[in-house]
Motif scaffolding. Structure first.
Motif, PDB file in Angstrom:
ATOM      1  N   ASP A  69       0.011  -0.458   4.280  1.00 59.04           N
ATOM      2  CA  ASP A  69      -0.494  -1.073   5.503  1.00 59.04           C
ATOM      3  C   ASP A  69      -0.338  -2.590   5.464  1.00 59.04           C
ATOM      4  N   ARG A  70      -0.622  -3.193   4.313  1.00 52.69           N
ATOM      5  CA  ARG A  70      -0.483  -4.644   4.176  1.00 52.69           C
ATOM      6  C   ARG A  70       0.979  -5.065   4.338  1.00 52.69           C
TER       7      ARG A  70
ATOM      8  N   LEU B 125       5.239  -7.148  10.553  1.00 54.66           N
ATOM      9  CA  LEU B 125       4.963  -7.389  11.968  1.00 54.66           C
ATOM     10  C   LEU B 125       4.636  -8.867  12.216  1.00 54.66           C
ATOM     11  N   SER B 126       3.912  -9.477  11.291  1.00 56.44           N
ATOM     12  CA  SER B 126       3.615 -10.908  11.408  1.00 56.44           C
ATOM     13  C   SER B 126       4.891 -11.731  11.363  1.00 56.44           C
TER      14      SER B 126
ATOM     15  N   GLU C 231       3.344  -3.481   5.977  1.00 60.85           N
ATOM     16  CA  GLU C 231       3.710  -3.318   7.384  1.00 60.85           C
ATOM     17  C   GLU C 231       3.130  -4.446   8.233  1.00 60.85           C
ATOM     18  N   SER C 232       1.906  -4.835   7.946  1.00 60.99           N
ATOM     19  CA  SER C 232       1.279  -5.944   8.659  1.00 60.99           C
ATOM     20  C   SER C 232       2.056  -7.246   8.458  1.00 60.99           C
TER      21      SER C 232
END
Length: 83
Positions: free
Chosen positions: A38-39, A45-46, A41-42
């Motif tokens: 999740d980190r 996206l950032s 992927e975050s």
């Protein structure tokens, strides 16, 4: 014309992230593995969001702040990708 090319590059990067992302339903992952994924992927996206902002930024100081953020995110992505 350049603006359209830049937008295409951003969409290609977002698509690349979606393709590279494993199917979460097909594998059972531990909570720690899910948090790491999740980190990552975050961060990706950032990065895409910063690239979009960089396309529109005109003031040199603002561009520099965005570039610094982009470098930091790319460094963390690189570090986390080696897990």
């Amino acid at each position: 014309m350049a603006r359209g090319w830049d937008s295409k590059a951003v969409s290609d990067q977002i698509e690349e992230v979606e393709v590279a992302r494993p199917d979460l339903h097909s594998q059972t992952k531990s909570a720690e593995e899910r948090l790491k994924q999740d980190r990552l992927e975050s961060l990706r996206l950032s990065k895409a969001r910063l690239l979009e902002q960089l396309e529109r930024a005109k003031h040199p100081a603002h561009r520099q702040v965005l570039l610094n953020g982009l470098r930091a995110i790319e460094k963390e992505i690189e570090e986390r990708s080696g897990w």
